[in-house]
Design a protein around this motif. Structure first.
Motif, PDB file in Angstrom:
ATOM      1  N   LYS A 283     -19.738  54.991  51.460  1.00 34.33           N
ATOM      2  CA  LYS A 283     -20.904  54.365  52.084  1.00 34.33           C
ATOM      3  C   LYS A 283     -22.112  55.299  52.021  1.00 34.33           C
ATOM      4  O   LYS A 283     -21.987  56.497  51.764  1.00 34.33           O
ATOM      5  CB  LYS A 283     -20.615  54.006  53.550  1.00 34.33           C
ATOM      6  CG  LYS A 283     -20.249  55.204  54.426  1.00 34.33           C
ATOM      7  CD  LYS A 283     -20.017  54.779  55.870  1.00 34.33           C
ATOM      8  CE  LYS A 283     -19.600  55.956  56.736  1.00 34.33           C
ATOM      9  NZ  LYS A 283     -19.485  55.593  58.158  1.00 34.33           N
ATOM     10  N   TYR A 309     -29.441  51.490  58.737  1.00 33.94           N
ATOM     11  CA  TYR A 309     -28.772  50.575  57.807  1.00 33.94           C
ATOM     12  C   TYR A 309     -27.648  51.332  57.113  1.00 33.94           C
ATOM     13  O   TYR A 309     -27.862  52.399  56.533  1.00 33.94           O
ATOM     14  CB  TYR A 309     -29.753  50.034  56.776  1.00 33.94           C
ATOM     15  CG  TYR A 309     -29.069  49.290  55.642  1.00 33.94           C
ATOM     16  CD1 TYR A 309     -28.515  48.031  55.851  1.00 33.94           C
ATOM     17  CD2 TYR A 309     -28.940  49.867  54.386  1.00 33.94           C
ATOM     18  CE1 TYR A 309     -27.869  47.356  54.822  1.00 33.94           C
ATOM     19  CE2 TYR A 309     -28.306  49.203  53.351  1.00 33.94           C
ATOM     20  CZ  TYR A 309     -27.762  47.943  53.573  1.00 33.94           C
ATOM     21  OH  TYR A 309     -27.124  47.288  52.554  1.00 33.94           O
ATOM     22  N   GLU A 310     -26.432  50.777  57.170  1.00 37.85           N
ATOM     23  CA  GLU A 310     -25.279  51.363  56.481  1.00 37.85           C
ATOM     24  C   GLU A 310     -24.754  50.365  55.448  1.00 37.85           C
ATOM     25  O   GLU A 310     -24.562  49.193  55.754  1.00 37.85           O
ATOM     26  CB  GLU A 310     -24.152  51.689  57.472  1.00 37.85           C
ATOM     27  CG  GLU A 310     -24.373  52.964  58.256  1.00 37.85           C
ATOM     28  CD  GLU A 310     -23.120  53.385  58.992  1.00 37.85           C
ATOM     29  OE1 GLU A 310     -22.873  54.596  59.116  1.00 37.85           O
ATOM     30  OE2 GLU A 310     -22.371  52.497  59.457  1.00 37.85           O
ATOM     31  N   ARG A 311     -24.537  50.886  54.253  1.00 40.61           N
ATOM     32  CA  ARG A 311     -23.993  50.066  53.170  1.00 40.61           C
ATOM     33  C   ARG A 311     -22.589  50.552  52.842  1.00 40.61           C
ATOM     34  O   ARG A 311     -22.385  51.688  52.420  1.00 40.61           O
ATOM     35  CB  ARG A 311     -24.886  50.189  51.937  1.00 40.61           C
ATOM     36  CG  ARG A 311     -24.338  49.492  50.683  1.00 40.61           C
ATOM     37  CD  ARG A 311     -24.419  47.968  50.830  1.00 40.61           C
ATOM     38  NE  ARG A 311     -24.311  47.298  49.540  1.00 40.61           N
ATOM     39  CZ  ARG A 311     -23.164  46.888  48.994  1.00 40.61           C
ATOM     40  NH1 ARG A 311     -22.013  47.097  49.640  1.00 40.61           N
ATOM     41  NH2 ARG A 311     -23.158  46.274  47.835  1.00 40.61           N
ATOM     42  N   TYR A 312     -21.595  49.703  53.106  1.00 36.90           N
ATOM     43  CA  TYR A 312     -20.201  50.012  52.781  1.00 36.90           C
ATOM     44  C   TYR A 312     -19.862  49.426  51.404  1.00 36.90           C
ATOM     45  O   TYR A 312     -20.238  48.289  51.105  1.00 36.90           O
ATOM     46  CB  TYR A 312     -19.258  49.399  53.820  1.00 36.90           C
ATOM     47  CG  TYR A 312     -19.203  50.152  55.123  1.00 36.90           C
ATOM     48  CD1 TYR A 312     -18.126  50.977  55.424  1.00 36.90           C
ATOM     49  CD2 TYR A 312     -20.224  50.024  56.060  1.00 36.90           C
ATOM     50  CE1 TYR A 312     -18.068  51.670  56.624  1.00 36.90           C
ATOM     51  CE2 TYR A 312     -20.176  50.712  57.260  1.00 36.90           C
ATOM     52  CZ  TYR A 312     -19.095  51.537  57.530  1.00 36.90           C
ATOM     53  OH  TYR A 312     -19.054  52.220  58.722  1.00 36.90           O
ATOM     54  N   ASP A 328     -20.065  44.579  54.272  1.00 39.10           N
ATOM     55  CA  ASP A 328     -20.926  45.270  53.299  1.00 39.10           C
ATOM     56  C   ASP A 328     -22.157  45.883  53.958  1.00 39.10           C
ATOM     57  O   ASP A 328     -22.534  47.013  53.672  1.00 39.10           O
ATOM     58  CB  ASP A 328     -21.408  44.284  52.223  1.00 39.10           C
ATOM     59  CG  ASP A 328     -20.261  43.762  51.384  1.00 39.10           C
ATOM     60  OD1 ASP A 328     -19.207  44.398  51.374  1.00 39.10           O
ATOM     61  OD2 ASP A 328     -20.434  42.711  50.726  1.00 39.10           O
ATOM     62  N   HIS A 329     -22.797  45.100  54.800  1.00 31.91           N
ATOM     63  CA  HIS A 329     -24.093  45.498  55.340  1.00 31.91           C
ATOM     64  C   HIS A 329     -24.008  45.597  56.868  1.00 31.91           C
ATOM     65  O   HIS A 329     -23.600  44.653  57.546  1.00 31.91           O
ATOM     66  CB  HIS A 329     -25.169  44.483  54.943  1.00 31.91           C
ATOM     67  CG  HIS A 329     -25.207  44.211  53.466  1.00 31.91           C
ATOM     68  ND1 HIS A 329     -25.792  45.065  52.569  1.00 31.91           N
ATOM     69  CD2 HIS A 329     -24.705  43.169  52.737  1.00 31.91           C
ATOM     70  CE1 HIS A 329     -25.660  44.574  51.349  1.00 31.91           C
ATOM     71  NE2 HIS A 329     -25.006  43.420  51.415  1.00 31.91           N
ATOM     72  N   ASN A 330     -24.419  46.750  57.399  1.00 27.95           N
ATOM     73  CA  ASN A 330     -24.388  46.976  58.845  1.00 27.95           C
ATOM     74  C   ASN A 330     -25.743  47.510  59.289  1.00 27.95           C
ATOM     75  O   ASN A 330     -26.271  48.471  58.714  1.00 27.95           O
ATOM     76  CB  ASN A 330     -23.311  48.006  59.201  1.00 27.95           C
ATOM     77  CG  ASN A 330     -21.917  47.553  58.799  1.00 27.95           C
ATOM     78  OD1 ASN A 330     -21.232  46.867  59.541  1.00 27.95           O
ATOM     79  ND2 ASN A 330     -21.501  47.938  57.593  1.00 27.95           N
ATOM     80  N   ILE A 331     -26.306  46.882  60.294  1.00 28.68           N
ATOM     81  CA  ILE A 331     -27.574  47.343  60.860  1.00 28.68           C
ATOM     82  C   ILE A 331     -27.327  47.714  62.320  1.00 28.68           C
ATOM     83  O   ILE A 331     -26.888  46.885  63.124  1.00 28.68           O
ATOM     84  CB  ILE A 331     -28.666  46.269  60.763  1.00 28.68           C
ATOM     85  CG1 ILE A 331     -28.963  45.962  59.288  1.00 28.68           C
ATOM     86  CG2 ILE A 331     -29.935  46.744  61.459  1.00 28.68           C
ATOM     87  CD1 ILE A 331     -30.006  44.887  59.089  1.00 28.68           C
ATOM     88  N   SER A 355     -23.343  43.045  61.624  1.00 30.26           N
ATOM     89  CA  SER A 355     -22.680  43.237  60.336  1.00 30.26           C
ATOM     90  C   SER A 355     -22.536  41.899  59.619  1.00 30.26           C
ATOM     91  O   SER A 355     -22.339  40.859  60.248  1.00 30.26           O
ATOM     92  CB  SER A 355     -21.285  43.846  60.531  1.00 30.26           C
ATOM     93  OG  SER A 355     -21.349  45.044  61.268  1.00 30.26           O
ATOM     94  N   SER A 357     -21.204  40.108  55.557  1.00 32.17           N
ATOM     95  CA  SER A 357     -20.692  40.224  54.192  1.00 32.17           C
ATOM     96  C   SER A 357     -20.720  38.860  53.537  1.00 32.17           C
ATOM     97  O   SER A 357     -20.715  37.816  54.211  1.00 32.17           O
ATOM     98  CB  SER A 357     -19.248  40.741  54.182  1.00 32.17           C
ATOM     99  OG  SER A 357     -19.181  42.105  54.502  1.00 32.17           O
TER     100      SER A 357
END
Length: 435
Positions: A283, A309-312, A328-331, A355, A357
């Motif tokens: 990530k 913002y975290e991108r897994y 996939d996407h976490n704010i 979150s 996806s």
């Protein structure tokens, strides 16, 4: 002799001891440590100006209560402050351009863990690399306060210079004078010099300050053969007595009134088979973190907010955490409020997470891939108690409830973390010129 004393008084009155730091160490909030999960807070706090910071993250005991060496380690480096810059005090406080602020405040961080555990219980090594910088926006009141302190310090410098000149001239004309003679000369000049330069003081207050200086000078040992040592002691006493506002000035510039905005990013790199030749990226994250220091009666309060913002990368988790549900996407979005009281700080923060996806839902009759959205939300809260042992050493303890684990599903949500932060280098008073 005279020139030497004047130069010495400049550095003692305005800049003081060369290794004293211009701001105190803050508790660790490194982007690299955050993305590895060593630091459970999603929020980043403004960083102190340290050339190098290290942090150990651990409870420092095992399940049997025995002391252990921490497995998690973080380091943050500010290249700009690694060398003596010799910039002016005004330029330090008010950089000419936003770009100069970004350069000076840039820091690079690295964090490592020896026990990043995969779903099959394999212990692997991970590192994280981070970058951060910040912009500060002062206000009119901040400018007024800074100008007031600088004027006072300049006046104190003038007083020390005046005393040095008069006593040096007296010594040249009276080489065999006694300590009592020098004290009499101080009694003659001090009240008027202090009253003239410290315009906020009345004649009575100026006389009281002069009497305190003379009392301390009278306690000094005196040897005419060591006049230079005696003179330096007199100037030190004068600086200490009338220069008390320097400490207030230092305290103020470590937490100036106004808005600061931090920008940061970090990437997590994992070595699944513990070989350096093979790595994968689970990530990455980016932060935007505004903070505000209040003024006057509530100057001890600091408020900050964060959007992260975290991108897994799901391909990684499908391979090494096949039973985990990863978005996939976490704010993350949150606020924190901290109260600073001399050496310790109490802080509370609350952070929400959104979150989502896109999940492969098969194909339509034309062979096009169909997707469905999957959403989730979560919340965490953390209380932090920090104690600054010295300007270079800080200890913090965090307790609270974390987000539900994205992976490592058995790790729970309880936060109980002790960390030790050490700071090295960074701007001290010798890095700055008085003008």
């Amino acid at each position: 002799m005279k020139k030497k004393l004047i130069v010495a008084s400049v550095f003692y009155c305005i800049l003081g001891f060369s290794q004293e730091k211009l701001n105190t160490l803050t508790t660790p909030t490194s982007p690299a440590a955050s993305i590895l999960g060593m630091q459970p807070s999603a929020q980043l706090k403004p960083k102190s100006y340290r050339a190098l910071e290290t942090a150990l993250y651990s409870n420092f005991t095992d399940s049997n209560g025995n002391s252990i060496i921490p497995n998690d380690f973080g380091l943050e480096f500010m290249p700009y402050w690694a060398v003596n810059r010799g910039i002016s005090l005004n330029d330090y406080l008010y950089p000419k351009t936003g770009m100069m602020q970004l350069v000076r405040n840039s820091s690079f961080s690295i964090a490592t863990t020896q026990k990043f555990i995969l779903q099959d219980s394999t212990e692997t090594k991970s590192i994280a690399l981070g970058y951060r910088t910040s912009l500060f926006f002062g206000n009119k009141e901040d400018q007024t306060i800074i100008d007031g302190y600088l004027t006072e310090l300049d006046n104190q410098l003038t007083i020390n210079n005046s005393i040095g000149k008069v006593l040096d001239k007296y010594h040249d004309n009276n080489e065999n004078a006694s300590k009592e003679d020098y004290i009499a000369e101080l009694q003659r000049i001090l009240p008027d010099v202090i009253y003239k330069e410290l315009k906020t003081k009345s004649k009575t207050e100026a006389t009281t300050i002069a009497e305190k200086i003379i009392e301390d000078v009278d306690a000094l040992e005196f040897n005419i053969e060591q006049f230079d040592t005696f003179m330096e002691s007199v100037l030190t006493i004068t600086r200490t007595t009338i220069g008390g506002n320097y400490n207030k000035f230092k305290s103020y510039i470590t937490a100036r009134q106004g808005l600061a905005i931090d920008f940061a990013s970090a990437v997590h790199i994992n070595f699944p088979d513990n070989n350096f030749e093979f790595s994968e990226v689970p990530k990455f994250a980016i932060w935007l973190s505004p903070s505000y220091n209040f003024s006057k009666e509530i100057s001890f309060l600091k408020a900050s907010a964060t959007v992260r913002y975290e991108r897994y990368f799901k391909s990684y988790f499908e391979k090494y955490f096949p039973n985990s549900v990863v978005f996939d996407h976490n704010i993350d979005y949150g606020v924190s409020v901290a109260g600073e009281f001399k050496k310790f700080t109490i802080e509370f923060e609350a952070t929400g997470r959104s979150s989502k996806s896109l999940i492969d839902a098969g194909q339509d009759t034309a062979g096009n891939t169909l997707y469905r959205k999957e959403n989730s939300s979560d919340f965490q809260y953390i209380g932090t108690f920090s104690y600054r042992v010295t300007d270079q050493i800080a200890v913090s303890y965090q307790l609270g409830s974390a987000f539900k684990p994205t992976f490592n599903v058995d790790s729970g949500t309880l936060i109980s973390l002790l960390s030790l932060n050490l700071g090295f280098g960074g701007p001290n008073k010798n890095d700055l010129k008085s003008k």
